[in-house]
Every structure is written in C-alpha cells, then in structure tokens.
Design a protein around this motif. Structure first.
Motif, PDB file in Angstrom:
ATOM      1  N   ALA A  22       0.834  -1.205   0.000  1.00 28.25           N
ATOM      2  CA  ALA A  22       0.000   0.000   0.000  1.00 28.25           C
ATOM      3  C   ALA A  22       0.870   1.256   0.000  1.00 28.25           C
ATOM      4  CB  ALA A  22      -0.926  -0.004   1.215  1.00 28.25           C
ATOM      5  N   THR A  23       0.373   2.311  -0.597  1.00 25.82           N
ATOM      6  CA  THR A  23       1.150   3.551  -0.685  1.00 25.82           C
ATOM      7  C   THR A  23       1.546   4.086   0.689  1.00 25.82           C
ATOM      8  OG1 THR A  23      -0.878   4.856  -0.857  1.00 25.82           O
ATOM      9  CG2 THR A  23       0.204   4.272  -2.912  1.00 25.82           C
ATOM     10  N   ASP A  24       0.636   4.019   1.666  1.00 30.62           N
ATOM     11  CA  ASP A  24       0.982   4.521   2.997  1.00 30.62           C
ATOM     12  C   ASP A  24       2.050   3.665   3.663  1.00 30.62           C
ATOM     13  OD1 ASP A  24      -0.968   2.498   3.224  1.00 30.62           O
ATOM     14  OD2 ASP A  24      -1.717   3.267   5.122  1.00 30.62           O
ATOM     15  N   SER A  25       2.060   2.364   3.375  1.00 29.93           N
ATOM     16  CA  SER A  25       3.117   1.492   3.920  1.00 29.93           C
ATOM     17  C   SER A  25       4.472   1.859   3.326  1.00 29.93           C
ATOM     18  CB  SER A  25       2.805   0.018   3.640  1.00 29.93           C
ATOM     19  OG  SER A  25       1.664  -0.394   4.343  1.00 29.93           O
ATOM     20  N   PHE A  26       4.522   2.057   2.013  1.00 30.73           N
ATOM     21  CA  PHE A  26       5.769   2.488   1.370  1.00 30.73           C
ATOM     22  C   PHE A  26       6.218   3.834   1.952  1.00 30.73           C
ATOM     23  CE2 PHE A  26       5.396  -0.484  -2.285  1.00 30.73           C
ATOM     24  CZ  PHE A  26       6.725  -0.864  -2.366  1.00 30.73           C
ATOM     25  N   SER A  27       5.283   4.749   2.088  1.00 28.26           N
ATOM     26  CA  SER A  27       5.600   6.075   2.604  1.00 28.26           C
ATOM     27  C   SER A  27       6.226   5.983   3.993  1.00 28.26           C
ATOM     28  CB  SER A  27       4.335   6.933   2.640  1.00 28.26           C
ATOM     29  OG  SER A  27       4.635   8.225   3.083  1.00 28.26           O
ATOM     30  N   ASN A  28       5.670   5.147   4.839  1.00 25.68           N
ATOM     31  CA  ASN A  28       6.221   4.967   6.191  1.00 25.68           C
ATOM     32  C   ASN A  28       7.601   4.327   6.154  1.00 25.68           C
ATOM     33  OD1 ASN A  28       3.992   6.094   7.474  1.00 25.68           O
ATOM     34  ND2 ASN A  28       2.948   4.122   7.636  1.00 25.68           N
ATOM     35  N   ARG A  29       7.802   3.354   5.269  1.00 26.50           N
ATOM     36  CA  ARG A  29       9.093   2.660   5.229  1.00 26.50           C
ATOM     37  C   ARG A  29      10.210   3.563   4.708  1.00 26.50           C
ATOM     38  NH1 ARG A  29       5.800  -1.480   3.251  1.00 26.50           N
ATOM     39  NH2 ARG A  29       6.820  -1.530   1.217  1.00 26.50           N
ATOM     40  N   ILE A  30       9.906   4.454   3.761  1.00 21.34           N
ATOM     41  CA  ILE A  30      10.976   5.313   3.248  1.00 21.34           C
ATOM     42  C   ILE A  30      11.361   6.393   4.264  1.00 21.34           C
ATOM     43  CG2 ILE A  30      10.532   4.872   0.812  1.00 21.34           C
ATOM     44  CD1 ILE A  30       9.180   7.579   0.605  1.00 21.34           C
ATOM     45  N   LYS A  31      10.516   6.614   5.254  1.00 30.59           N
ATOM     46  CA  LYS A  31      10.870   7.534   6.336  1.00 30.59           C
ATOM     47  C   LYS A  31      11.814   6.859   7.319  1.00 30.59           C
ATOM     48  CE  LYS A  31       6.458   9.950   6.025  1.00 30.59           C
ATOM     49  NZ  LYS A  31       5.130  10.068   6.624  1.00 30.59           N
ATOM     50  N   GLY A  32      11.865   5.533   7.285  1.00 29.29           N
ATOM     51  CA  GLY A  32      12.731   4.765   8.170  1.00 29.29           C
ATOM     52  C   GLY A  32      14.050   4.445   7.497  1.00 29.29           C
ATOM     53  N   ASP A  33      14.576   3.269   7.786  1.00 30.12           N
ATOM     54  CA  ASP A  33      15.892   2.863   7.291  1.00 30.12           C
ATOM     55  C   ASP A  33      15.777   1.956   6.069  1.00 30.12           C
ATOM     56  OD1 ASP A  33      18.612   2.574   7.096  1.00 30.12           O
ATOM     57  OD2 ASP A  33      18.814   1.226   8.808  1.00 30.12           O
ATOM     58  N   ASN A  34      14.926   2.342   5.144  1.00 31.09           N
ATOM     59  CA  ASN A  34      14.755   1.584   3.911  1.00 31.09           C
ATOM     60  C   ASN A  34      15.112   2.463   2.719  1.00 31.09           C
ATOM     61  OD1 ASN A  34      13.629  -0.189   5.754  1.00 31.09           O
ATOM     62  ND2 ASN A  34      11.932  -0.746   4.454  1.00 31.09           N
ATOM     63  N   THR A  35      15.806   1.874   1.768  1.00 33.39           N
ATOM     64  CA  THR A  35      16.144   2.556   0.523  1.00 33.39           C
ATOM     65  C   THR A  35      15.250   1.981  -0.564  1.00 33.39           C
ATOM     66  OG1 THR A  35      18.435   2.807   1.220  1.00 33.39           O
ATOM     67  CG2 THR A  35      17.984   2.997  -1.140  1.00 33.39           C
ATOM     68  N   VAL A  36      14.538   2.839  -1.277  1.00 28.60           N
ATOM     69  CA  VAL A  36      13.675   2.398  -2.363  1.00 28.60           C
ATOM     70  C   VAL A  36      14.139   3.096  -3.634  1.00 28.60           C
ATOM     71  CG1 VAL A  36      11.319   2.205  -3.233  1.00 28.60           C
ATOM     72  CG2 VAL A  36      11.742   2.068  -0.763  1.00 28.60           C
TER      73      VAL A  36
END
Length: 156
Positions: free
Chosen positions: A38-52
């Motif tokens: 989901a877009t909100d899940s991606f949005s939350n993960r890119i605020k953390g320690d994930n590189t997309v």
C-alpha cells in the motif's frame, strides 16, 4: 523513489504480484501483501531505514526495489509488461551501492527463485511460509574486495 512515485510503485507491485505470485497463495497471503504494498506502507518505510529505488523509462516507473536496513531486499518488482528487459538486474546492481553488510538476504517468492539465482543469490534453507506468504530464504555474499565486484557479479 520520490513521493510522487508512491502510487505507481504500489500499482506495479500489486500488478506484478497478482500476475505471478498470488495464484499460488491463500487469501491471507494476498491480503498481507496488499498491506505491505500500500502507498501509505511504502511512505512509512521510506521515512525509516529503507532505501527504495525505481527504474524509469520515458518518465514512467517500470520497476522498484526496496533494501531494508542496508541488508535485506524487501521488494523487487517489475511491471509485467516490462519484464525480461534487464530491469530487475539493473535494480539489483544499483541497490548494491547501498548495502551495509557483507551479505544481502531476500525472502524470494517461490516463482522468483530462478531470477535471484541469476543475480548471484543462493538458497540458504528450506522454503517457508509466514502470514500466508510463501518464500525461499536466499542470500548474496558480497565480494570482500569491493562492492563493484558484487555489482559486476549481479549484472552478469
């Protein structure tokens, strides 16, 4: 990936997942993936320690890769209409520059194992299932001398 890419990235992940992964899964697995992509899940993960990272062609996102904590490929999807053109390989090669460990892992969907083998990954255990998602644990040992060697290995 930038904020304006979120909807397209989510769409590609779901489209590719429904095309090739979902047919072998339970409703639980499909629902779990919907939440993850989901877009909100991606949005939350890119605020953390994930590189997309995304692959764009003619200004349109065609593929996406997500590296969690510099050590684990959490997502790798290419639009089904753009597959078999080297996009996955290019994404794997590019994300290696963000690796922070000597070993990169992935929980590969069962139908993607052959692609990961081509990228240089090896199976590290038996296939498993979590929350309805079936996967094969795999890893890629990065060359100790340099990440450039890993990039060459992943792109060959």
């Amino acid at each position: 990936m930038e904020q304006q890419d979120l909807a397209r990235v989510s769409f590609i992940c779901m489209k590719a997942f429904m095309h090739s992964v979902a047919p072998g899964l339970s409703n639980e697995g499909i629902d779990m993936f919907r939440e993850i992509a989901a877009t909100d899940s991606f949005s939350n993960r890119i605020k953390g320690d994930n590189t997309v990272l995304v692959f764009e062609e003619a200004g349109t996102v065609q593929g996406v890769i997500e590296l969690k904590e510099g050590r684990h490929v959490a997502m790798l999807f290419v639009d089904p209409e753009s597959q078999n053109k080297g996009i996955g390989n290019e994404l794997i090669s590019e994300v290696m520059a963000y690796a922070r460990t000597k070993t990169i892992t992935v929980s590969a969907s069962l139908n993607s194992v052959s692609a990961y083998l081509k990228y240089g990954f090896a199976c590290t255990g038996e296939p498993d299932e979590k929350s309805g998602l079936k996967y094969q644990p795999m890893e890629l040992e990065l060359n100790k001398s340099s990440k450039k060697d890993a990039l060459k290995r992943a792109s060959s």
